[in-house]
Design a protein around this motif. Structure first.
Motif, PDB file in Angstrom:
ATOM      1  N   ILE A  45      -1.560   2.968   5.898  1.00 54.14           N
ATOM      2  CA  ILE A  45      -2.589   3.311   6.877  1.00 54.14           C
ATOM      3  C   ILE A  45      -2.567   4.822   7.096  1.00 54.14           C
ATOM      4  O   ILE A  45      -1.513   5.444   6.961  1.00 54.14           O
ATOM      5  CB  ILE A  45      -2.318   2.488   8.169  1.00 54.14           C
ATOM      6  CG1 ILE A  45      -3.532   2.417   9.063  1.00 54.14           C
ATOM      7  CG2 ILE A  45      -1.126   2.935   8.928  1.00 54.14           C
ATOM      8  CD1 ILE A  45      -3.454   1.275  10.068  1.00 54.14           C
ATOM      9  N   GLY A  46      -3.719   5.385   7.395  1.00 51.58           N
ATOM     10  CA  GLY A  46      -3.794   6.841   7.586  1.00 51.58           C
ATOM     11  C   GLY A  46      -3.415   7.205   9.005  1.00 51.58           C
ATOM     12  O   GLY A  46      -4.276   7.491   9.833  1.00 51.58           O
ATOM     13  N   ASN A  47      -2.126   7.188   9.276  1.00 50.78           N
ATOM     14  CA  ASN A  47      -1.622   7.364  10.645  1.00 50.78           C
ATOM     15  C   ASN A  47      -0.622   8.519  10.644  1.00 50.78           C
ATOM     16  O   ASN A  47       0.590   8.305  10.720  1.00 50.78           O
ATOM     17  CB  ASN A  47      -0.962   6.041  11.066  1.00 50.78           C
ATOM     18  CG  ASN A  47      -0.660   5.966  12.540  1.00 50.78           C
ATOM     19  OD1 ASN A  47      -1.033   6.852  13.316  1.00 50.78           O
ATOM     20  ND2 ASN A  47       0.016   4.906  12.943  1.00 50.78           N
ATOM     21  N   PRO A  48      -1.093   9.772  10.540  1.00 53.30           N
ATOM     22  CA  PRO A  48      -0.211  10.902  10.215  1.00 53.30           C
ATOM     23  C   PRO A  48       0.964  11.095  11.157  1.00 53.30           C
ATOM     24  O   PRO A  48       2.076  11.387  10.712  1.00 53.30           O
ATOM     25  CB  PRO A  48      -1.140  12.113  10.273  1.00 53.30           C
ATOM     26  CG  PRO A  48      -2.523  11.571  10.163  1.00 53.30           C
ATOM     27  CD  PRO A  48      -2.489  10.183  10.701  1.00 53.30           C
ATOM     28  N   GLN A  49       0.731  10.927  12.482  1.00 49.36           N
ATOM     29  CA  GLN A  49       1.842  11.222  13.394  1.00 49.36           C
ATOM     30  C   GLN A  49       2.941  10.165  13.298  1.00 49.36           C
ATOM     31  O   GLN A  49       4.093  10.435  13.637  1.00 49.36           O
ATOM     32  CB  GLN A  49       1.323  11.397  14.821  1.00 49.36           C
ATOM     33  CG  GLN A  49       0.430  12.650  14.912  1.00 49.36           C
ATOM     34  CD  GLN A  49       0.039  13.034  16.325  1.00 49.36           C
ATOM     35  OE1 GLN A  49       0.678  12.633  17.286  1.00 49.36           O
ATOM     36  NE2 GLN A  49      -1.022  13.822  16.438  1.00 49.36           N
ATOM     37  N   ALA A  50       2.588   8.956  12.799  1.00 47.99           N
ATOM     38  CA  ALA A  50       3.617   7.935  12.599  1.00 47.99           C
ATOM     39  C   ALA A  50       4.577   8.360  11.492  1.00 47.99           C
ATOM     40  O   ALA A  50       5.690   7.847  11.391  1.00 47.99           O
ATOM     41  CB  ALA A  50       2.969   6.605  12.245  1.00 47.99           C
ATOM     42  N   LEU A  51       4.113   9.296  10.651  1.00 48.64           N
ATOM     43  CA  LEU A  51       4.974   9.754   9.560  1.00 48.64           C
ATOM     44  C   LEU A  51       5.452  11.184   9.791  1.00 48.64           C
ATOM     45  O   LEU A  51       5.760  11.903   8.847  1.00 48.64           O
ATOM     46  CB  LEU A  51       4.227   9.622   8.231  1.00 48.64           C
ATOM     47  CG  LEU A  51       4.215   8.141   7.802  1.00 48.64           C
ATOM     48  CD1 LEU A  51       2.973   7.783   7.061  1.00 48.64           C
ATOM     49  CD2 LEU A  51       5.442   7.848   6.960  1.00 48.64           C
ATOM     50  N   GLY A  52       5.476  11.561  11.039  1.00 50.50           N
ATOM     51  CA  GLY A  52       6.141  12.821  11.378  1.00 50.50           C
ATOM     52  C   GLY A  52       5.235  14.022  11.546  1.00 50.50           C
ATOM     53  O   GLY A  52       5.729  15.106  11.869  1.00 50.50           O
ATOM     54  N   GLN A  53       3.913  13.884  11.325  1.00 53.89           N
ATOM     55  CA  GLN A  53       3.059  15.059  11.533  1.00 53.89           C
ATOM     56  C   GLN A  53       3.053  15.429  13.014  1.00 53.89           C
ATOM     57  O   GLN A  53       2.880  14.575  13.876  1.00 53.89           O
ATOM     58  CB  GLN A  53       1.627  14.758  11.061  1.00 53.89           C
ATOM     59  CG  GLN A  53       0.703  15.968  11.182  1.00 53.89           C
ATOM     60  CD  GLN A  53      -0.698  15.657  10.674  1.00 53.89           C
ATOM     61  OE1 GLN A  53      -0.876  15.250   9.528  1.00 53.89           O
ATOM     62  NE2 GLN A  53      -1.699  15.830  11.505  1.00 53.89           N
ATOM     63  N   LYS A  54       3.263  16.724  13.270  1.00 55.73           N
ATOM     64  CA  LYS A  54       3.344  17.173  14.667  1.00 55.73           C
ATOM     65  C   LYS A  54       1.940  17.377  15.232  1.00 55.73           C
ATOM     66  O   LYS A  54       1.064  17.888  14.545  1.00 55.73           O
ATOM     67  CB  LYS A  54       4.092  18.521  14.740  1.00 55.73           C
ATOM     68  CG  LYS A  54       5.554  18.426  14.346  1.00 55.73           C
ATOM     69  CD  LYS A  54       6.397  17.989  15.541  1.00 55.73           C
ATOM     70  CE  LYS A  54       7.807  17.606  15.156  1.00 55.73           C
ATOM     71  NZ  LYS A  54       7.924  16.385  14.352  1.00 55.73           N
TER      72      LYS A  54
END
Ligand code: PLP
Length: 483
Positions: A45-54
């Protein structure tokens, strides 16, 4: 103990049968693995903050001040004290305080919305936010305020993410199973699921994978005619640009082809443009810009979830309508009916509204937060582009894997040309998860041409994680397909 038999109840079959692969069996299995203490890498899924994006600092500073306005005055007092006696604030410097620009902006926002974030707003969103969205659209498309094609704040709806915008339109257009909406295959399953839920018919059209997922009017005509032969009334065409799951970025010619097609067949264009910032060197051209003064109904969507903002959980976005049709047999524009739909849930959430405002109102050039904002934006987008290229390079070492099109959005959608006989891309993705922890989505979850197999991966995990997992994936792949 005998279990109490549960009450059987007749349910809406459309909802019962609706599918949504990006949250389907593979992510469910991933959740089980995590509960067993295993590490998984959620690329489904395109969920950037779940993968650490600040998060972007500017957004969160304004957001926190608007949530707790007393901090604005407090911050100003602290700054005055600091300026009077910097030595008394050992270890702190100017950058540790919130800039006057952000404080002034927060005051300005509160003057437009004195009730703050805890009150319902107008159902289509506060006027100052819709005005800011309209001027963003005009700036983006190079339209002057005097131009007849300028964006109209009264045709804009601030929504709970782009998903809600899509649902408003589809629910409104579908009356029964004879109403059809054209969607690209593969597509983001929001569209197939919402059409299904509304009881309508999904009419597939097939962008040309080997040609970078472009398409022309012939492709569209074929799909329309096939639907009409079955008695389907096609009302709208969905275009996702840049694409999900393909990542393809459309050129102006393809956009023109869609507009000509819609004009000829008197159908609505639904332009999902949530990835407009995710183009990595390619140029994004909006439907609104190419449409110009042509009188084709256009519903375009944008969101705070993607781009470099990545504020998925805050659920913000907007819908802009141009050349609104009227409901058949009346002179009621669809904009009025959508306003009624929006009124049923009173208003979209105010934090999402505020972030939508900030998305369209970045810090002015030369202002205090400008440099940091630009730096954060640049780094996020560069990082995404680097990671996409790392994964694409890995595909070259995988037997029978091909990936087409320019890089856009947050996804790669490689074709798996060589799978063991009798297995599917679903089996592949499940085994990939069990072996490497990578959570991907099988191509069939998005629709794909018959006899092809794919997967979609969001290129979001941190580089270090990718560096470790890509060799494992290559090894898994070459063993799996040659078993
Ligand atoms: C093409 C597309 N449209 C819409 C959405 C939903 O966006 P939002 O979070 O704004 O509802 C997504 C989410 O992944 C998407 O990929």
């Amino acid at each position: 103990l005998t279990p109490t038999p549960s009450l059987p109840i007749d349910v809406n079959q459309n909802i019962f049968e609706m599918e949504y692969a990006v949250r389907g069996p593979i992510p469910k299995r991933a959740a089980e693995l995590r509960n067993q203490g295993k590490t998984t890498i959620p690329c489904n899924i395109g969920n950037p903050q779940a993968l650490g994006q600040k998060p972007i600092t500017f957004y969160r500073q304004v957001l926190s001040l608007i949530e707790e306005p007393s901090k604005i005055a407090r911050e100003r007092r602290l700054k005055t004290l600091f300026h009077g006696n910097p030595k008394g604030f050992e270890g702190l410097n100017e950058r540790d305080f919130i800039s006057d620009y952000v404080l002034d902006l927060s005051d300005k926002i509160l003057s437009y919305a004195p009730a703050g974030l805890g009150a319902y707003t107008d159902s289509n969103g506060p006027l100052f936010i819709r005005q800011a969205i309209a001027s963003y659209i005009d700036r983006r498309d190079g339209v002057e305020p005097s131009d007849p094609t300028r964006s109209d704040p009264d045709s804009i709806f601030v929504t709970n993410g782009a998903s809600e915008s899509a649902k408003f339109i589809i629910d409104l257009l579908i009356g029964d199973e004879n109403d059809g909406i054209m969607i690209p295959i593969p597509q983001y399953p929001l569209y197939s699921a919402t059409i299904k839920k509304a009881g309508g018919t999904q009419v597939n059209y097939y962008p040309d994978e080997d040609n970078g997922w472009i398409f022309n009017t012939t492709t569209l005509e074929e799909s329309l005619q096939a639907a009409e032969k079955k008695g389907i009334r096609v009302k709208a065409i969905v275009v996702i640009n840049p694409g999900n799951p393909t990542g393809a970025v459309l050129d102006e010619q393809t956009i023109k082809a869609v507009i000509d097609f819609a004009m000829e067949h008197r159908i609505i264009i639904i332009a999902d443009e949530v990835y407009q910032e995710n183009v990595y060197g390619a140029k994004f051209v909006s439907f609104a810009k190419v449409l110009g003064e042509q009188k084709v109904p256009l519903f375009s969507l944008h969101s705070i979830s993607k781009g470099f903002y990545g504020e998925c959980g805050h659920r913000g976005g907007y819908l802009e309508i141009r050349n609104s049709p009227t409901a058949d047999g009346t002179n009621v524009p669809l904009t009025d009916i959508i306003l009624k739909q929006a009124s049923v849930s009173l208003c979209s959430n105010t934090v999402g509204q505020l972030l939508t405002y900030l998305m369209v109102s970045p810090p002015a050039e030369g202002s205090e937060p400008y440099e940091l904002f630009q730096q954060e934006k640049r780094e996020i987008l560069q990082n995404l582009s680097d990671k996409a290229n790392m994964i694409r390079d890995a595909f070259k070492e995988m037997d029978g894997v091909e990936c087409f099109g320019r890089i856009g959005a947050m996804y790669l959608f490689p074709r798996l040309n060589k799978l063991p006989v009798g297995t599917t891309d679903f089996d592949y993705c499940m085994r990939l998860l069990e072996t490497t922890g990578l959570v991907t989505v099988n191509g069939s979850g998005f629709g794909q041409r018959e006899k092809t197999q794919h997967l979609r991966i969001a290129f979001l995990p941190p580089k270090e994680l990718l560096q470790n997992v890509l060799p494992e994936w290559i090894a898994f792949h070459n063993e799996y397909v040659n078993a």
